[in-house]
Scaffold this active site. Structure first.
Site, PDB file in Angstrom:
ATOM      1  N   ASP A  85     -13.775  96.413   5.476  1.00 41.79           N
ATOM      2  CA  ASP A  85     -13.868  96.675   3.995  1.00 41.79           C
ATOM      3  C   ASP A  85     -15.319  95.729   3.556  1.00 41.79           C
ATOM      4  O   ASP A  85     -15.816  96.439   2.798  1.00 41.79           O
ATOM      5  CB  ASP A  85     -12.890  95.971   3.358  1.00 41.79           C
ATOM      6  CG  ASP A  85     -11.513  96.780   3.503  1.00 41.79           C
ATOM      7  OD1 ASP A  85     -11.372  97.297   4.642  1.00 41.79           O
ATOM      8  OD2 ASP A  85     -10.499  97.034   2.509  1.00 41.79           O
ATOM      9  N   CYS A 126      -8.678  94.881  12.117  1.00 48.50           N
ATOM     10  CA  CYS A 126      -8.937  94.963  10.637  1.00 48.50           C
ATOM     11  C   CYS A 126      -8.046  95.739   9.922  1.00 48.50           C
ATOM     12  O   CYS A 126      -7.264  96.711  10.548  1.00 48.50           O
ATOM     13  CB  CYS A 126     -10.473  95.443  10.471  1.00 48.50           C
ATOM     14  SG  CYS A 126     -11.096  94.600   8.808  1.00 48.50           S
ATOM     15  N   ASP A 127      -8.139  95.755   8.516  1.00 43.63           N
ATOM     16  CA  ASP A 127      -7.158  96.442   7.856  1.00 43.63           C
ATOM     17  C   ASP A 127      -6.747  97.889   7.954  1.00 43.63           C
ATOM     18  O   ASP A 127      -5.529  98.152   8.001  1.00 43.63           O
ATOM     19  CB  ASP A 127      -7.664  96.331   6.186  1.00 43.63           C
ATOM     20  CG  ASP A 127      -8.040  95.027   5.619  1.00 43.63           C
ATOM     21  OD1 ASP A 127      -7.934  93.956   6.421  1.00 43.63           O
ATOM     22  OD2 ASP A 127      -8.243  94.825   4.494  1.00 43.63           O
ATOM     23  N   LYS A 128      -7.758  98.863   8.346  1.00 45.79           N
ATOM     24  CA  LYS A 128      -7.627 100.163   8.419  1.00 45.79           C
ATOM     25  C   LYS A 128      -7.252 100.470   9.777  1.00 45.79           C
ATOM     26  O   LYS A 128      -6.836 101.530  10.113  1.00 45.79           O
ATOM     27  CB  LYS A 128      -8.853 101.048   7.883  1.00 45.79           C
ATOM     28  CG  LYS A 128      -9.151 100.400   6.653  1.00 45.79           C
ATOM     29  CD  LYS A 128      -8.043 100.518   5.564  1.00 45.79           C
ATOM     30  CE  LYS A 128      -8.516 100.438   4.106  1.00 45.79           C
ATOM     31  NZ  LYS A 128      -8.756  99.017   3.938  1.00 45.79           N
ATOM     32  N   CYS A 199      -9.268  88.485   8.461  1.00 41.07           N
ATOM     33  CA  CYS A 199      -9.259  87.717   7.584  1.00 41.07           C
ATOM     34  C   CYS A 199      -7.982  86.766   7.526  1.00 41.07           C
ATOM     35  O   CYS A 199      -6.716  87.342   7.616  1.00 41.07           O
ATOM     36  CB  CYS A 199      -9.353  88.250   6.389  1.00 41.07           C
ATOM     37  SG  CYS A 199     -10.747  89.142   6.142  1.00 41.07           S
ATOM     38  N   SER A 472      -7.565  94.593  -3.881  1.00 44.80           N
ATOM     39  CA  SER A 472      -7.251  93.686  -2.978  1.00 44.80           C
ATOM     40  C   SER A 472      -5.680  93.326  -2.705  1.00 44.80           C
ATOM     41  O   SER A 472      -5.111  93.611  -3.628  1.00 44.80           O
ATOM     42  CB  SER A 472      -8.089  92.296  -3.284  1.00 44.80           C
ATOM     43  OG  SER A 472      -7.658  91.335  -2.267  1.00 44.80           O
TER      44      SER A 472
END
Length: 567
Positions: A85, A126-128, A199, A472
């Site tokens: 991101d 990571c997020d995705k 994160c 977010s």
């Protein structure tokens, strides 16, 4: 090695042209005939030099490959796109980030199905990447193990305060308002990340790692975990035996990711006050399974009388490290008691309940009673968002939130932010930002910068904000209704809002309404095509975003690519 009841599908008939050519390829890689007949496992590695989220994955892939070989399999590392991101949101309005999730899933499908591999181990970062990997697991339905590769360590400022990248993200919006100095921001940026991994905090990445465990797709007790921790390396070493055993037992994702597993996952997200992005990702994963699962309805139903039982930063004072030490996902699931379906299978073949019985639980971090009565993720409905909208609330603040005011409409995040900075957005107004949805940007634009600009200007409690853009995964300030569906780039209520229209929001009633009469609404819908504004980020014909915008499903269906009747 677990005894296989059938020949691996990757083993072609001996003497056939397919056998001869693949044998030639793999012999050239140094494998002998015995190795070539083993079950073949895709080690899915979304490695990238762009961000620390992925910096340690290559070493993990080697450990996983060794564990597969020791268990009697043969591991082949495959690479995918690696959406991040904070880096990839810079281009085309941020459209490549969410759409990158689907590219991950198709990258995996192309190799696993094309090569007819027998199983896969996915390195989740990571997020995705995690939702993309789970989507691919459900679609291909080959035995799959997810290895959560952990969160990054963070640093401290000169005054002793802890700082992570999420604080940099939020405080960068305060610079223009003079609430923070440039040197302060640089010091935060210098010290926020001190190691590889995703994160810190209960953002989307850690939430989706927790989701993977609650769905039964990881080894129990492996999320969340610090990158390069003993727990992470033990999970990597256990992945090989687990996937080989799953192949022997024909334990496919369709047997693990059942309706009961999705209910468990939604309950877990609510219990940790997880990222609101988990809603669309779970919806997308569910869409790939053979089961009929409405994730938005699950969040509405379960969230009505279930609240968070822990408050992890930024929802509260608990750090992700402390939550990890307190027992993490397994402890939360145990604490939830009969709200969790203990009969759900895990990828290890054991029942979820068996994995929970011995889970340690730190009562000071993971509470016996909810910290608030209802979920912090609130699915909204109403004449402004008949399909859905989402509000993310604070764990600690439980006051009623209502707001009615005239709309001030903007078609891009920079335009809205500049209006705030010029003092054009007034207390009592509802700031409307549209054109950031999955087709409007396309790929979904990020609207969080506008939330931060309102906060920096002291307007968070005086101006409501509604948008079809992505927010977010963390707590939002004031009344913020995000991810509205139908989005503004298609005929629907958000697309016909005009300056001055009254909008009423009632979070307790889970409603957001556009207060115009029916005849005016009908007239605007009929003439919408003549009045719609141009796209801020039109897709280039033939580009990935051009393909995506023409095929993407609405956000309330997970923003997956369109399915035909044959699917």
């Amino acid at each position: 090695m677990s005894e296989l009841s059938t020949e691996p599908r990757s083993n072609h008939p001996i003497g056939s042209s397919r056998w001869a050519t693949t044998r030639t390829q793999w012999k050239a890689l140094g494998y002998d005939d015995e190795e070539i007949r083993r079950p073949k496992i895709a080690i899915v590695n979304s490695s990238s030099g762009l961000a620390p989220c992925f910096a340690h994955l290559d070493a993990i892939a080697e450990t996983v490959r060794a564990s597969v070989y020791a268990a009697g399999g043969l591991g082949f590392e495959i690479r995918t796109v690696a959406p991040t991101d904070f880096v990839m949101a810079a281009g085309r309005g941020g459209g490549y980030v969410l759409s990158g999730r689907d590219l991950v899933s198709y990258d995996i499908e192309a190799v696993v199905e094309g090569a007819m591999l027998d199983g896969m181990i996915c390195l989740a970062s990571c997020d995705k990447t995690t939702p993309g990997q789970l989507m691919a697991a459900a679609r291909t339905d080959v035995p799959t193990v997810i290895v959560a590769c952990g969160y990054q360590s963070c640093g401290t400022l000169d005054d002793g305060r802890r700082v992570d990248i999420e604080e940099v993200f939020v405080d960068a919006g305060r610079l223009a308002a003079g609430a923070i100095t440039f040197d302060d921001l640089c010091q935060m940026s210098d010290r926020a990340i001190t190691g590889p991994g995703v994160c810190q905090g209960m953002g989307t990445a850690n939430t989706m790692h927790i989701v993977a465990e609650a769905l039964g797709m990881t080894g129990p007790g492996t999320t969340p975990t610090r990158a390069n921790s003993d727990t992470m390396w033990q999970a990597a070493e256990a992945a090989g035996p687990a996937v080989i055993a799953a192949i022997a037992a024909d334990l496919r994702p369709s047997r693990v990711m059942t309706p009961a597993a999705f209910r468990n996952a939604v309950t877990a997200v609510i219990a940790v006050s997880g990222s609101l992005n988990a809603v669309k990702h779970l919806e997308a994963i569910a869409a790939e399974t053979p089961h009929d699962i409405d994730v938005h309805r699950l969040f509405e139903e379960i969230g009505h009388d279930s609240g968070p039982i822990t408050a992890i930063q930024p929802n509260g004072p608990t750090t992700i490290d402390a939550f990890d030490a307190a027992g993490g996902t397994r402890a939360v699931l145990r604490r939830l008691g009969d709200r969790i379906d203990r009969t759900a299978l895990t990828v290890t073949g054991a029942l979820l309940g068996d994995a929970l019985d011995q889970a340690p639980v730190d009562d000071a971090v993971i509470h016996a009673e909810p910290l608030r009565a209802q979920s912090t993720i609130v699915v909204m409905r109403g004449s402004l968002c008949p399909d859905s909208g989402i509000v993310k609330l604070s764990v600690t603040e439980d006051r009623a939130r209502t707001f009615t005011g005239p709309a001030r409409v903007h078609e891009s995040a920079p335009q809205a932010t500049e209006a705030i900075e010029r003092g054009e957005v007034r207390p009592g107004e509802v700031l409307v930002l549209r054109g950031l949805g999955v087709t409007g940007t396309p790929g979904m634009g990020m609207a969080s910068s506008v939330v931060f600009a309102l906060h920096a200007a002291g307007l968070s409690e005086q101006v409501a904000f509604v948008t079809d853009g992505q927010l977010s995964g963390l707590v939002n300030k004031g009344i913020v209704v995000g991810e509205i569906s139908p989005e503004g780039a298609v005929p629907g209520p958000l697309g016909i809002v005009r300056d001055g229209d009254l909008i009423a929001i009632d979070v307790a009633r889970r409603s957001a309404d556009l207060l115009i009469d029916d005849s005016e609404r009908d007239h605007r819908l009929r003439t919408w095509a003549q009045t719609r504004p141009p796209q801020t980020w039109p897709a280039r014909p033939g580009s990935w975003l051009g393909v995506y915008s023409g095929a993407v499903e609405p956000l309330d269906r997970g923003a997956t690519l369109r399915r035909t009747a044959a699917d």
